[in-house]
Design a protein around this motif. Structure first.
Motif, short mmCIF file in Angstrom:
data_model
loop_
_atom_site.label_atom_id
_atom_site.label_comp_id
_atom_site.label_asym_id
_atom_site.label_seq_id
_atom_site.Cartn_x
_atom_site.Cartn_y
_atom_site.Cartn_z
N ARG A 41 0.68 -1.30 -0.17
CA ARG A 41 0.01 -0.03 0.10
C ARG A 41 0.93 1.11 -0.07
NH1 ARG A 41 -5.31 -0.77 -0.90
NH2 ARG A 41 -6.20 0.06 1.04
N ARG A 42 0.30 2.19 -0.70
CA ARG A 42 1.01 3.63 -0.80
C ARG A 42 0.66 4.25 0.39
NH1 ARG A 42 -1.43 5.75 -6.28
NH2 ARG A 42 -3.27 4.93 -5.10
N PHE A 43 1.43 5.12 1.03
CA PHE A 43 1.18 6.08 2.12
C PHE A 43 -0.37 6.59 1.98
CE2 PHE A 43 1.13 9.67 4.73
CZ PHE A 43 2.01 9.44 5.82
N LYS A 44 -0.73 7.07 0.98
CA LYS A 44 -2.02 7.71 0.89
C LYS A 44 -3.01 6.64 0.92
CE LYS A 44 -2.41 7.90 -4.39
NZ LYS A 44 -2.61 9.12 -5.35
N ASP A 45 -2.83 5.67 0.54
CA ASP A 45 -3.67 4.59 0.47
C ASP A 45 -3.97 4.07 1.94
OD1 ASP A 45 -3.85 4.09 -2.22
OD2 ASP A 45 -2.11 2.86 -2.27
N LEU A 47 -3.49 6.27 4.56
CA LEU A 47 -4.32 6.97 5.05
C LEU A 47 -5.88 6.90 4.88
CD1 LEU A 47 -2.11 10.49 4.27
CD2 LEU A 47 -2.99 9.58 6.55
N GLN A 48 -6.17 6.48 3.71
CA GLN A 48 -7.65 6.50 3.38
C GLN A 48 -8.29 5.26 4.27
OE1 GLN A 48 -8.21 5.84 -0.91
NE2 GLN A 48 -10.25 5.44 -0.48
N THR A 55 -1.19 12.39 9.34
CA THR A 55 -0.04 12.05 8.62
C THR A 55 1.38 11.82 9.32
OG1 THR A 55 0.39 14.33 7.95
CG2 THR A 55 -0.99 13.02 6.55
N SER A 82 5.48 3.87 -7.83
CA SER A 82 5.33 4.34 -6.60
C SER A 82 6.07 3.63 -5.59
CB SER A 82 3.92 4.19 -6.57
OG SER A 82 2.94 4.82 -7.21
#
Length: 224
Positions: A41-45, A47-48, A55, A82
């Motif tokens: 997972r990406r950082f923004k994933d 967070l979601q 953050t 990514s």
């Protein structure tokens, strides 16, 4: 002793449970691992999937987990490119304890979704694995895709085992297009597959009976 414990944030006990909690007992830590159980997972994933976490706190937790050898970073090959976080072997070994804790926590779930956040993909994946009924799935060899608007999970059931991963569905025997509230109604048995289909709460690509088969082996009501 008090000063040592405060300085190291450790229980400072010769106890396997205390040692485990030294690593994963901080707030949000197990939920981060939950999200990574379905894949990188990406950082923004993250967070979601973790509403209400800041953050800065997420970055701090990820850094600590990486230092502990529970997660690692890597860069996806082109064209994505990514940076993602994923579990190491040590991190993946936490799946069984997390599933057991999820089973225990099911008895504490609120009666209503009012005022609380909807589950993430990671939460749904853990729930399906936690309440999977292998005894009912021995004769099933199918792959299902759960499509929640722009997010998706692929669920493979074969020879009494279940595999759940994130991502676009490919070569699925059935695709279930729905939203999270409707899926929760189906998963908990509050909505029947027939009512969901007739009411437009779910659209199925493939065999309409696949939804009933899927819920019979993964649904919370099926395990009760």
């Amino acid at each position: 002793m008090y000063n040592i414990c405060m300085a190291t944030r450790s229980y400072n006990q010769f106890c396997a449970l205390a040692s485990a909690l030294d690593y994963v007992g901080e707030r949000w830590t197990l939920l981060i691992i939950r999200e990574l159980l379905i894949g990188p997972r990406r950082f923004k994933d993250l967070l979601q999937g973790l509403p209400c976490i800041s953050t800065n706190l997420l970055a701090e937790r990820l850094k600590t987990l990486e230092q502990q050898g529970i997660i690692c970073q890597r860069v996806l090959p082109p064209p994505a490119g990514s940076t993602v976080y994923e579990l190491t072997a040590l991190g993946r070994s936490l799946e069984r304890p997390i599933l057991e804790l999820g089973r225990w926590g099911a008895q504490l779930l609120p009666d209503s979704l009012e005022g609380i956040e909807l589950p993430s993909l990671g939460s749904i994946a853990v729930a399906m694995k936690a309440f999977f009924r292998p005894d009912r799935a021995m004769n099933i060899d199918e792959t299902y895709a759960l499509q929640f608007e722009e997010e998706s999970l692929q669920v493979q059931i074969k020879q009494g085992e279940i595999t759940v991963q994130q991502g676009a569905y490919q070569r699925s025997d059935a695709v279930f297009h729905t939203n999270m509230p409707a899926f929760l109604g189906l998963f908990t048995g509050r909505i029947t597959p027939e009512d969901a289909i007739s009411g437009g709460l779910v659209r199925i690509e493939g065999d309409p009976q696949a939804l009933s088969r899927f819920l019979n082996v993964t649904g919370l009501s099926a395990a009760q």
